[in-house]
Each structure stands twice: as C-alpha cells, then as structure tokens.
Design a protein around this motif. Structure first.
Motif, PDB file in Angstrom:
ATOM      1  N   ALA A 293       0.802  -1.227   0.000  1.00  0.00           N
ATOM      2  CA  ALA A 293       0.000   0.000   0.000  1.00  0.00           C
ATOM      3  C   ALA A 293       0.831   1.271   0.000  1.00  0.00           C
ATOM      4  O   ALA A 293       0.512   2.207  -0.743  1.00  0.00           O
ATOM      5  CB  ALA A 293      -0.979  -0.011   1.175  1.00  0.00           C
ATOM      6  N   PRO A 294       1.883   1.380   0.817  1.00  0.00           N
ATOM      7  CA  PRO A 294       2.665   2.621   0.762  1.00  0.00           C
ATOM      8  C   PRO A 294       3.261   2.892  -0.613  1.00  0.00           C
ATOM      9  O   PRO A 294       3.333   4.040  -1.042  1.00  0.00           O
ATOM     10  CB  PRO A 294       3.765   2.373   1.805  1.00  0.00           C
ATOM     11  N   GLU A 295       3.649   1.842  -1.310  1.00  0.00           N
ATOM     12  CA  GLU A 295       4.211   2.026  -2.650  1.00  0.00           C
ATOM     13  C   GLU A 295       3.147   2.535  -3.610  1.00  0.00           C
ATOM     14  O   GLU A 295       3.381   3.459  -4.407  1.00  0.00           O
ATOM     15  CB  GLU A 295       4.792   0.706  -3.151  1.00  0.00           C
ATOM     16  N   VAL A 296       1.921   1.969  -3.531  1.00  0.00           N
ATOM     17  CA  VAL A 296       0.852   2.382  -4.440  1.00  0.00           C
ATOM     18  C   VAL A 296       0.454   3.833  -4.187  1.00  0.00           C
ATOM     19  O   VAL A 296       0.234   4.599  -5.119  1.00  0.00           O
ATOM     20  CB  VAL A 296      -0.381   1.475  -4.284  1.00  0.00           C
ATOM     21  N   SER A 297       0.372   4.209  -2.935  1.00  0.00           N
ATOM     22  CA  SER A 297      -0.112   5.554  -2.605  1.00  0.00           C
ATOM     23  C   SER A 297       0.977   6.620  -2.662  1.00  0.00           C
ATOM     24  O   SER A 297       0.701   7.793  -2.408  1.00  0.00           O
ATOM     25  CB  SER A 297      -0.743   5.545  -1.204  1.00  0.00           C
ATOM     26  N   ASN A 298       2.184   6.236  -3.040  1.00  0.00           N
ATOM     27  CA  ASN A 298       3.284   7.204  -3.142  1.00  0.00           C
ATOM     28  C   ASN A 298       3.208   7.926  -4.486  1.00  0.00           C
ATOM     29  O   ASN A 298       3.900   7.575  -5.446  1.00  0.00           O
ATOM     30  CB  ASN A 298       4.628   6.494  -2.980  1.00  0.00           C
ATOM     31  N   LEU A 299       2.396   8.953  -4.559  1.00  0.00           N
ATOM     32  CA  LEU A 299       2.219   9.689  -5.808  1.00  0.00           C
ATOM     33  C   LEU A 299       3.460  10.474  -6.196  1.00  0.00           C
ATOM     34  O   LEU A 299       3.630  10.848  -7.364  1.00  0.00           O
ATOM     35  CB  LEU A 299       1.027  10.641  -5.699  1.00  0.00           C
ATOM     36  N   ALA A 300       4.342  10.709  -5.234  1.00  0.00           N
ATOM     37  CA  ALA A 300       5.570  11.459  -5.530  1.00  0.00           C
ATOM     38  C   ALA A 300       6.480  10.715  -6.489  1.00  0.00           C
ATOM     39  O   ALA A 300       7.370  11.321  -7.105  1.00  0.00           O
ATOM     40  CB  ALA A 300       6.315  11.763  -4.223  1.00  0.00           C
ATOM     41  N   SER A 301       6.277   9.405  -6.637  1.00  0.00           N
ATOM     42  CA  SER A 301       7.111   8.628  -7.560  1.00  0.00           C
ATOM     43  C   SER A 301       6.724   8.861  -9.021  1.00  0.00           C
ATOM     44  O   SER A 301       7.445   8.437  -9.925  1.00  0.00           O
ATOM     45  CB  SER A 301       6.985   7.136  -7.234  1.00  0.00           C
ATOM     46  N   GLU A 302       5.587   9.503  -9.269  1.00  0.00           N
ATOM     47  CA  GLU A 302       5.158   9.785 -10.634  1.00  0.00           C
ATOM     48  C   GLU A 302       5.950  10.968 -11.205  1.00  0.00           C
ATOM     49  O   GLU A 302       6.275  11.917 -10.479  1.00  0.00           O
ATOM     50  CB  GLU A 302       3.663  10.123 -10.659  1.00  0.00           C
ATOM     51  N   PRO A 303       6.254  10.957 -12.498  1.00  0.00           N
ATOM     52  CA  PRO A 303       7.002  12.071 -13.101  1.00  0.00           C
ATOM     53  C   PRO A 303       6.198  13.369 -13.085  1.00  0.00           C
ATOM     54  O   PRO A 303       4.962  13.359 -13.009  1.00  0.00           O
ATOM     55  CB  PRO A 303       7.264  11.590 -14.537  1.00  0.00           C
ATOM     56  N   SER A 305       5.522  15.350 -15.421  1.00  0.00           N
ATOM     57  CA  SER A 305       4.597  15.475 -16.552  1.00  0.00           C
ATOM     58  C   SER A 305       3.224  14.878 -16.231  1.00  0.00           C
ATOM     59  O   SER A 305       2.189  15.397 -16.673  1.00  0.00           O
ATOM     60  CB  SER A 305       5.185  14.788 -17.787  1.00  0.00           C
ATOM     61  N   ILE A 306       3.204  13.788 -15.476  1.00  0.00           N
ATOM     62  CA  ILE A 306       1.941  13.159 -15.090  1.00  0.00           C
ATOM     63  C   ILE A 306       1.181  14.064 -14.127  1.00  0.00           C
ATOM     64  O   ILE A 306      -0.039  14.258 -14.257  1.00  0.00           O
ATOM     65  CB  ILE A 306       2.187  11.776 -14.469  1.00  0.00           C
ATOM     66  N   GLY A 311      -3.210  17.640 -13.060  1.00  0.00           N
ATOM     67  CA  GLY A 311      -3.525  18.857 -12.319  1.00  0.00           C
ATOM     68  C   GLY A 311      -3.420  18.689 -10.816  1.00  0.00           C
ATOM     69  O   GLY A 311      -4.145  19.358 -10.067  1.00  0.00           O
ATOM     70  N   THR A 312      -2.510  17.842 -10.372  1.00  0.00           N
ATOM     71  CA  THR A 312      -2.413  17.566  -8.936  1.00  0.00           C
ATOM     72  C   THR A 312      -1.879  18.740  -8.124  1.00  0.00           C
ATOM     73  O   THR A 312      -2.035  18.767  -6.903  1.00  0.00           O
ATOM     74  CB  THR A 312      -1.507  16.345  -8.670  1.00  0.00           C
ATOM     75  N   LEU A 381      -7.057  11.022 -16.510  1.00  0.00           N
ATOM     76  CA  LEU A 381      -7.109   9.624 -16.093  1.00  0.00           C
ATOM     77  C   LEU A 381      -7.457   8.723 -17.274  1.00  0.00           C
ATOM     78  O   LEU A 381      -6.823   7.679 -17.490  1.00  0.00           O
ATOM     79  CB  LEU A 381      -8.128   9.464 -14.967  1.00  0.00           C
ATOM     80  N   LEU A 382      -8.445   9.097 -18.047  1.00  0.00           N
ATOM     81  CA  LEU A 382      -8.842   8.289 -19.208  1.00  0.00           C
ATOM     82  C   LEU A 382      -7.723   8.225 -20.243  1.00  0.00           C
ATOM     83  O   LEU A 382      -7.443   7.161 -20.816  1.00  0.00           O
ATOM     84  CB  LEU A 382     -10.111   8.870 -19.828  1.00  0.00           C
ATOM     85  N   THR A 383      -7.051   9.356 -20.478  1.00  0.00           N
ATOM     86  CA  THR A 383      -5.925   9.387 -21.417  1.00  0.00           C
ATOM     87  C   THR A 383      -4.796   8.496 -20.923  1.00  0.00           C
ATOM     88  O   THR A 383      -4.192   7.734 -21.701  1.00  0.00           O
ATOM     89  CB  THR A 383      -5.411  10.827 -21.580  1.00  0.00           C
ATOM     90  N   ASP A 384      -4.498   8.577 -19.639  1.00  0.00           N
ATOM     91  CA  ASP A 384      -3.421   7.790 -19.041  1.00  0.00           C
ATOM     92  C   ASP A 384      -3.708   6.296 -19.148  1.00  0.00           C
ATOM     93  O   ASP A 384      -2.831   5.492 -19.501  1.00  0.00           O
ATOM     94  CB  ASP A 384      -3.256   8.206 -17.581  1.00  0.00           C
ATOM     95  N   LEU A 385      -4.944   5.905 -18.864  1.00  0.00           N
ATOM     96  CA  LEU A 385      -5.324   4.492 -18.990  1.00  0.00           C
ATOM     97  C   LEU A 385      -5.143   4.006 -20.423  1.00  0.00           C
ATOM     98  O   LEU A 385      -4.645   2.895 -20.671  1.00  0.00           O
ATOM     99  CB  LEU A 385      -6.778   4.299 -18.556  1.00  0.00           C
ATOM    100  N   LYS A 386      -5.525   4.837 -21.365  1.00  0.00           N
ATOM    101  CA  LYS A 386      -5.407   4.464 -22.777  1.00  0.00           C
ATOM    102  C   LYS A 386      -3.946   4.330 -23.192  1.00  0.00           C
ATOM    103  O   LYS A 386      -3.557   3.355 -23.851  1.00  0.00           O
ATOM    104  CB  LYS A 386      -6.114   5.503 -23.636  1.00  0.00           C
ATOM    105  N   GLN A 387      -3.125   5.288 -22.812  1.00  0.00           N
ATOM    106  CA  GLN A 387      -1.720   5.268 -23.201  1.00  0.00           C
ATOM    107  C   GLN A 387      -0.970   4.082 -22.610  1.00  0.00           C
ATOM    108  O   GLN A 387      -0.007   3.592 -23.205  1.00  0.00           O
ATOM    109  CB  GLN A 387      -1.059   6.584 -22.780  1.00  0.00           C
TER     110      GLN A 387
END
Length: 496
Positions: A293-303, A305-306, A311-312, A381-387
């Motif tokens: 869970a800590p790994e999944v919820s670590n949004l700071a690991s996202e680049p 650009s994401i 818009g976070t 979110l929809l764009t990200d899922l598609k890509q």
C-alpha cells in the motif's frame, strides 16, 4: 510454529490474550475501518451460487471463472453525487434554447421534489461538436470532449427515486434500499483480486466527504463481509500499516502467529460467521499491505509530466485533491484492483450545490465551480489508462443518481430533481465508442427513445465482464439475489 513465549514476555502475552477483543476492534478500525474486510478471496471459501452453472462446492473464488470470455477485467466507476444535469453536460437540447422562458408544454403547473417549477430554462453554456463523430458536448467540459469518440452515451436512463440517498444506493447496488451488495462487491465476490497484496474493491471518496447514504454505496450487503470496499483516498491513506516503534520483526512475527492460532480456534467454534472471518482476514491483509500500500499511494514517484497532466498541483484545492484521487485510482487499477468507485463531490450540505452537483438555486455558479474540478483530472485519467494499454481491459462507467428538470425551480435559477430521464455513459473494454443510445424528449424531461433502467446498465456491464447477469446470484433469505434484481436487458447497441 514459533513459540511466542520465546519471542515476547509473558506479561505482554497475557496482556494480548486478555485484551484480544479490544485489539481486534482497534486493528479493525485502524486499517480503514470496516472497508478493510474486502480481502484475499483466493484464501477464502465464500459461499456462491451461480444459478444453472455451479454449486457452492464447485465455486473457487478468485479463479477468474466467468460464464463466457470477458472483454473487461476490471471496472472504474466515476460517480458524480448530487444528480449532474444531463442537459447541461452531455445531451444537447436545442428546444430549450428555442423555448427558453416559456412553460413546459403539458406540465405548466408541475410540482416536483422541492416544489413548484417555473418555465423552461436553457443551459447557461453553449454546446459545440466534438470529435470525428461531431457529438455535441458542453463547452464547460473542454478536456472531456476530447474523449467523445471513445464514449458510449446512454441518454435515456431512468430511476425509481428522486431522493439523493436512495438514488445513489440504487445506482450503486441495483436496489433503492440499503442492505444490498454494491456492484463492486458483486465483482469482487465473483472474481477476487488480481493482486494478493491488495483488495479487490476500493472506494475513493472526494475530499469533500462521502456521497449521500455514505458507506451503503460500497456495502457487501448479504455477501460475505470481506467483499465490501476498502475506503481511502490520496488525502487519507490507510492508517496503522507501520509496525509500532519498539516492536522487533521477531516479536511482530511471533505475535502474528499466536493471534492466528487464537483466531483459528475461535473461528472453529463459530462456523459461518463471516464478520469474524473478515476481521481475521483484515489483519492478515493489513500485514501484506505494509509493503504494497505505501508504494501504491506514493504519488511522488510519478514524473512531473503526469502531475501536470492530471492537475495535482492546481491552485484550486478541490481540483488538485480530486486529481490526486484520479492518479491514485490509475495506480490501483494497474496493480490489479478489480473495482474502483471514484467520487467527484460528496453529500449535500446546508447550501444546495455547494459540495455536490445538486444545483437547485444557482446552476450557473454551482457548475462553474464543479466542472473545472471534474474535467481535466478525469480526462487525464482516461488518457493515461489508454496510453498504458489499460483501457483495453478496463470498463469505465460514469454515473450519477438521476437528472435535472428542464425548467427552473420557481423563484430560482436552478433545476430540481428529475428521475424520469438522465445520462450515464460507458467507455473502454468492449464498448463501441462514439455512440449514443436512447434520448430524452425535446426538452430533456423524460426518456422518450429506448427508456433504460439501472438494471439494463448493469446487465450490460456484467456482460462485458463475462457474466450473464441473471446467473450471477447469491442465495439469501429464500431468494437467489442478484445485482439486477429480477430485471435487466442488454444494451447491445453500445457493445463493440
């Protein structure tokens, strides 16, 4: 088995034995409350009855058993509580422009949920064509309009109630009273999780609070208790996952094994108690989630650009909070969570339309507050899922509890509740994008072309997930219960 007396002091052991009930209570509450009882279905022997195909002995939960090959493996359900207006977002009604300010023909003295209605009221915003299909979409949704060609709209939805609480529960469970399993609970029950370290079903409420009727929207109902959702969001991660300071790994392991022994003995004396089994499984899943869970919820690991795409870091705090929830939803989906309820807005407040889409008095001001929160993060979110290729196996549902009236409420510039016609939509695995099914009448008052029910909507969703909706049942209180009650027809026109 390790001898716990070699690992912890006798005093501590006795303490744990005597405070066992309070220990379970604190663990159960601490790990995201009752939601954490949606657990490792691979390790459980849940009771299932799929009419005409299996009996309880044959059923092996979590084995990806379906009635036929599935197009979708998982579901993202985006819910906008408060009854988002179909004629101001998704279904263009030129008749409202033409007859703005005139009485609604045949219902000139209409009294609806909050009282007398005034005259017809056009949308405060223009609509314009979007995508190659040229589907008309509100200019308040510029980001979502880019996905128009991938969405299948159902413009002829109807519901049984015009009250928010029962309406939300009906849209989530197929019943307008509490006590029935949600769609996510049904899918988790049927298929289990794809990841043994994460639950099958997660509900992500808005930072503004829970939707109307709260936890009844993601309840297990009469299904075994482990099938209700874990509740968390980016702002409130699951608590109490870390081992307290001063407890060594050996002590932690010994304590866990000793508790497991006590649990087994206690459960053997109380067969069929799913709440007890759910509590036991909650603790075991919590231990596994200490790593996952800590790994999944670590949004700071996202680049960066994401984060920009979603818009976070937007200065609008409501938008940035919802954006982080959208990003969290994607991270759970790509790790095998089977069903996610993602909410944009919450329950009603003392001021209509302030915390959700319930625009009784000031439609324009309310939706100019809500649409920017919803638009960019959802589209990202929809764009990200598609890509990432996830959309090929993910069914996306956009839902709300009912629609709005084409008239304004007497003495206001808002719209009252309308259960007789509204819009929901689907996208992703197995869906024919760029399509529109059904329609309301000239003004958006009633479903006129191909009236559609909540049961039809879920019968179609279950079909894409590999289930014949009238054969996915659970025997309870003398009846074979199901998500679609005793109703439901496929909406074949939106299937690819």
């Amino acid at each position: 088995m390790l001898n716990p007396l070699n690992k912890i002091t006798t005093g501590r052991l006795l303490n744990q034995v005597h405070s066992r009930r309070s220990f379970f209570s604190s663990v159960y509450t601490g790990v995201a409350g009752i939601g954490l009882t949606n657990l490792l279905l691979n390790d459980l022997s849940a009771e299932k009855k799929a009419t005409g195909s299996r009996n309880q002995k044959d059923w092996q939960p979590g084995k990806n058993e379906t009635h036929f090959p599935a197009k979708a493996k998982r579901v993202l359900q985006i819910f906008c509580p408060g009854a988002a207006s179909h004629m101001d977002l998704w279904e263009h009604k030129p008749g409202l422009d033409k007859y703005h300010g005139k009485p609604l023909p045949g219902e000139e003295n209409l009294v609806s949920f909050q009282g007398k209605n005034g005259n017809l009221m056009k949308s405060p915003w223009a609509f314009k064509p979007a995508g190659q299909s040229g589907k008309m979409c509100s200019t308040m949704l510029p980001h979502m309009s880019r996905h128009i060609d991938e969405i299948a709209f159902v413009h002829s939805m109807t519901t049984k109630t015009n009250t928010h609480g029962p309406g939300c529960v009906f849209m989530n469970t197929g019943h307008d009273t509490e006590g029935h399993p949600s769609a996510g609970a049904w899918l988790g029950y049927a298929l289990g999780s794809e990841n043994e370290n994460l639950p099958a079903y997660i509900a992500i409420p808005d930072i503004r609070g829970e939707p109307p009727n709260g936890k009844a929207n993601w309840s297990n109902g009469y299904l075994p208790a482990q099938h209700q959702a874990i509740v968390m969001n980016a702002q409130s991660p699951i608590r109490n996952l870390k081992v307290p300071k001063g407890i060594s790994p050996r002590e932690e392991q010994a304590t866990r094994e000793f508790l497991k022994l006590l649990d087994q003995r206690h459960a053997e004396q109380r067969p069929g108690n799913s709440d007890l089994q759910a509590r036991i499984e909650a603790y075991e899943l919590a231990a596994r989630m200490q790593l996952s869970a800590p790994e999944v919820s670590n949004l700071a690991s996202e680049p960066k650009s994401i984060h920009t795409q979603y818009g976070t870091n937007d200065p609008n705090k409501l938008k940035s909070a919802y954006a982080r929830n959208c990003l969290l939803a994607r991270r759970f989906l790509e790790r095998g969570v089977r069903y996610i309820n993602l909410y944009c807005a919450s329950r009603a407040s003392g001021v209509d339309g302030l915390l959700n889409w319930d625009a009784h008095k000031t439609l324009k001001a309310d939706y100019e507050r809500h649409c920017p929160v919803f638009d960019q993060p959802t589209a990202a979110l929809l764009t990200d899922l598609k890509q990432r290729g996830l959309l090929d196996e993910t069914l996306v549902l956009w839902t709300t509890e009912f629609g709005r009236m084409p008239t304004h409420q007497a003495g206001t510039l808002g719209r009252d509740h309308n259960p007789d016609g509204f819009t929901c939509w689907m996208m992703g695995a197995g869906i024919k994008g760029g399509t529109s099914y059904g329609a309301t009448d000239e003004f958006g008052r009633r479903a006129e072309l191909n009236p559609t029910t909540v049961w039809d909507f879920y019968a179609t969703a279950l079909q894409l997930l590999g289930f014949q909706h009238d054969k996915l049942t659970y025997y309870n209180n003398g009846l074979d219960r199901r998500l679609t009650d005793v109703h439901g027809h496929l909406i074949k026109e939106i299937l690819a």
